[in-house]
Design an enzyme around this catalytic site. Structure first.
Site, PDB file in Angstrom:
ATOM      1  N   ARG A   1      -8.525 -11.883  -4.963  1.00  0.00           N
ATOM      2  CA  ARG A   1      -8.683 -10.785  -3.589  1.00  0.00           C
ATOM      3  C   ARG A   1     -10.635 -10.643  -5.076  1.00  0.00           C
ATOM      4  O   ARG A   1     -11.865 -10.994  -4.698  1.00  0.00           O
ATOM      5  CB  ARG A   1      -8.079  -9.915  -4.519  1.00  0.00           C
ATOM      6  CG  ARG A   1      -8.741  -8.279  -3.600  1.00  0.00           C
ATOM      7  CD  ARG A   1      -7.704  -7.594  -3.812  1.00  0.00           C
ATOM      8  NE  ARG A   1      -7.266  -6.812  -5.479  1.00  0.00           N
ATOM      9  CZ  ARG A   1      -6.189  -6.165  -5.488  1.00  0.00           C
ATOM     10  NH1 ARG A   1      -5.733  -5.323  -4.614  1.00  0.00           N
ATOM     11  NH2 ARG A   1      -5.944  -5.615  -6.650  1.00  0.00           N
TER      12      ARG A   1
ATOM     13  N   ARG B   1      -0.124  -1.953 -16.647  1.00  0.00           N
ATOM     14  CA  ARG B   1      -1.156  -0.799 -15.558  1.00  0.00           C
ATOM     15  C   ARG B   1      -0.076  -0.707 -14.634  1.00  0.00           C
ATOM     16  O   ARG B   1      -0.289  -0.912 -13.702  1.00  0.00           O
ATOM     17  CB  ARG B   1      -2.264  -1.369 -14.886  1.00  0.00           C
ATOM     18  CG  ARG B   1      -2.704  -2.470 -15.690  1.00  0.00           C
ATOM     19  CD  ARG B   1      -4.621  -3.535 -14.699  1.00  0.00           C
ATOM     20  NE  ARG B   1      -3.556  -4.315 -14.174  1.00  0.00           N
ATOM     21  CZ  ARG B   1      -3.946  -5.337 -14.454  1.00  0.00           C
ATOM     22  NH1 ARG B   1      -4.224  -6.181 -15.510  1.00  0.00           N
ATOM     23  NH2 ARG B   1      -2.809  -6.164 -12.971  1.00  0.00           N
TER      24      ARG B   1
ATOM     25  N   CYS C   1       2.095  17.741  14.454  1.00  0.00           N
ATOM     26  CA  CYS C   1       1.192  17.752  15.090  1.00  0.00           C
ATOM     27  C   CYS C   1      -0.532  17.096  13.578  1.00  0.00           C
ATOM     28  O   CYS C   1       0.001  17.269  12.866  1.00  0.00           O
ATOM     29  CB  CYS C   1       0.361  19.306  15.664  1.00  0.00           C
ATOM     30  SG  CYS C   1       1.749  19.573  16.462  1.00  0.00           S
ATOM     31  N   MET C   2      -1.756  17.829  13.750  1.00  0.00           N
ATOM     32  CA  MET C   2      -2.669  17.155  12.813  1.00  0.00           C
ATOM     33  C   MET C   2      -2.473  18.764  11.374  1.00  0.00           C
ATOM     34  O   MET C   2      -2.357  18.294  10.259  1.00  0.00           O
ATOM     35  CB  MET C   2      -3.586  17.441  12.916  1.00  0.00           C
ATOM     36  CG  MET C   2      -4.800  16.871  11.757  1.00  0.00           C
ATOM     37  SD  MET C   2      -6.597  17.272  12.441  1.00  0.00           S
ATOM     38  CE  MET C   2      -7.060  16.004  13.399  1.00  0.00           C
TER      39      MET C   2
HETATM   40  C1  LIG Z   1      -2.856  -0.406  -7.797  1.00  0.00           C
HETATM   41  C2  LIG Z   1      -3.373  -1.129  -9.313  1.00  0.00           C
HETATM   42  C3  LIG Z   1      -2.248  -0.834 -10.065  1.00  0.00           C
HETATM   43  C4  LIG Z   1      -1.009  -0.171 -10.038  1.00  0.00           C
HETATM   44  O1  LIG Z   1      -0.005  -1.239  -9.116  1.00  0.00           O
HETATM   45  P1  LIG Z   1       1.655  -0.765  -9.394  1.00  0.00           P
HETATM   46  O2  LIG Z   1       2.074  -1.771  -8.437  1.00  0.00           O
HETATM   47  O3  LIG Z   1       1.947   0.603  -8.461  1.00  0.00           O
HETATM   48  O4  LIG Z   1       1.941  -0.860 -10.496  1.00  0.00           O
HETATM   49  C5  LIG Z   1      -2.173  -1.666 -11.338  1.00  0.00           C
HETATM   50  N1  LIG Z   1      -3.410  -3.207 -11.105  1.00  0.00           N
HETATM   51  C6  LIG Z   1      -4.162  -3.291 -10.770  1.00  0.00           C
HETATM   52  C7  LIG Z   1      -5.147  -4.417  -9.876  1.00  0.00           C
HETATM   53  C8  LIG Z   1      -3.945  -2.478  -8.871  1.00  0.00           C
HETATM   54  O5  LIG Z   1      -5.432  -2.511  -8.299  1.00  0.00           O
END
Ligand SMILES: *Cc1c(COP(=O)(O)O)cnc(C)c1O
Length: 391
Positions: A150, A237, A331-332
């Site tokens: 990606r 992360r 609905c919306m």
């Molecule tokens: C969104 C994202 C995360 C967090 O992912 P989770 O599976 O929700 O913990 C970590 N690294 C990258 C590059 C992301 O795009």
């Protein structure tokens, strides 16, 4: 008083602080659950690995500023977001520490990186050249592509990575990769994750051999922390796990002792009425009453993030600890439910779309399953006009 004058006068008062935040449809955040999830995730990681919570997409629908502020109080000082606007919003609301933008920032927005002290991901070599050519010092983490294909510089392109480290205006604070099968416990999934980790570590070894200063490294998102704790780096992360659920019902059940759902979704009952036998309700008159019944219109719709796929009895809501099925098309801005079996339902009362009522619970996993998707999508699509409150 003329209406224009009145509006001008009101603008000077801060109504947002005093406004009742549960008027129509709102998200409730469980502060204790969030703290508990932070603690649980920290316990799974070595002390040297810090949380870098993903608060992108308005903190998965929870409210980025509220969540980041709360996390800051819990000692978190690094965050990641998807785009520059999200980073700027956090800075304007006083969020400190490192904010890493995981995605693409357009060259015309490069100045924002400097003025708001945001850290940019290097999405490939050409992008590094472009950012360096901006000519002002910018903090970056180099994204490394180890198999997701990606974003990132390919891990085998050592020379490119070395060049990026040497670029005059880029301050390389970190280097990271993203795992794409860490939630797959199959042989194929596991071996792919291990291959990604090997590729990342191999690149790191080569960089050190070539005398490159060792940057901060990170690989794990939520599933990486849970299923591959040995891959802990300097940051983790964490996104979905921090919010107390995982992508699927099975995974969420597996970790329910450690992780508690943070979000509930609620809405007001706007009106209650009788639908007489043979009458139909909603757009496309998709529902017809087999006998006289009581129905309630809720002040929430698909624009608020309630998936339209839950129409016509697929989904339900909780009122007074009882289940009220959705009737007709969502609905919306409104949803009609059947309250025939629930006593004394009144306009102005609450309905629970996600969360607990009495002994019953509707989890975000239930909604995701009914809508044929993962919890991440349901949460991240919570509408912008929902109020958000900690409880
Ligand atoms: C969104 C994202 C995360 C967090 O992912 P989770 O599976 O929700 O913990 C970590 N690294 C990258 C590059 C992301 O795009």
């Amino acid at each position: 008083m003329k209406i224009q004058e009145k509006i001008r006068e009101n603008r000077s008062r801060d109504y947002s602080m005093q406004a009742f935040r549960r008027g129509r449809a709102w998200v409730e955040l469980d502060r204790r659950a969030l703290r508990q999830n932070v603690d649980a995730l920290r316990r799974m990681l070595p002390d040297s690995c810090r949380l870098m919570p993903a608060v992108k997409a308005d903190a998965y629908g929870h409210g980025a500023v509220l969540v980041a502020d709360e996390l800051q109080k819990a000692g978190v000082n690094a965050f990641c977001v998807a785009c520059v606007q999200e980073g700027v919003q956090l800075r304007r609301k006083g969020i400190q520490g490192e904010i890493l933008i995981l995605g693409y920032t357009h060259p015309k927005q490069f100045a924002l990186l400097c003025s708001y002290h945001l850290t940019q991901t290097i999405v490939d070599y050409a992008y590094a050249q472009q950012l360096n050519a901006f000519g002002r010092s910018v903090h970056v983490h180099i994204g490394i592509d180890t198999g997701m294909h990606r974003l990132g510089v390919r891990s085998e392109h050592l020379e490119q990575v070395l060049e990026i480290f040497g670029m005059e205006h880029l301050v390389v604070d970190g280097m990271f990769t993203h795992l794409c099968t860490s939630d797959m416990m199959t042989v194929r999934g596991r071996s792919y994750t291990n291959a990604q980790a090997d590729a990342f570590y191999h690149l790191l070894d080569q960089l050190l051999e070539r005398g490159c200063p060792c940057p901060k490294i990170h690989m794990q998102a939520s599933y990486g922390v849970l299923d591959y704790p040995q891959l802990a780096g300097d940051y983790a992360r964490v996104g979905i796990a921090l919010y107390g659920v995982l992508s699927t019902e099975e995974d969420t059940a597996k970790w329910q002792k450690e992780l508690k759902p943070v979000l509930s979704l609620k809405a007001r009952i706007a009106a209650v009425k009788t639908l007489y036998q043979g009458e139909s309700a909603g757009y496309g008159i998709q529902f017809t009453a087999a006998s006289d019944m009581r129905i309630a219109a809720l002040a929430i719709g698909y624009a608020d993030g309630l998936p339209r796929a839950l129409s016509s009895g697929v989904g339900s809501v909780l009122i007074h600890g009882h289940r009220a099925p959705v009737i007709g098309r969502i609905c919306m801005d409104q949803t009609i439910v059947d309250v025939s079996d629930i006593e004394d339902v009144q306009a102005g009362e609450e309905a629970v779309l996600i969360g607990r009522s009495g002994d019953l619970e509707i989890s975000v996993c239930d909604i995701a399953k009914q809508a044929g998707t993962i919890t991440n999508e349901i949460l991240s699509r919570m509408g912008a006009r929902l109020e958000r409150v900690f409880v």
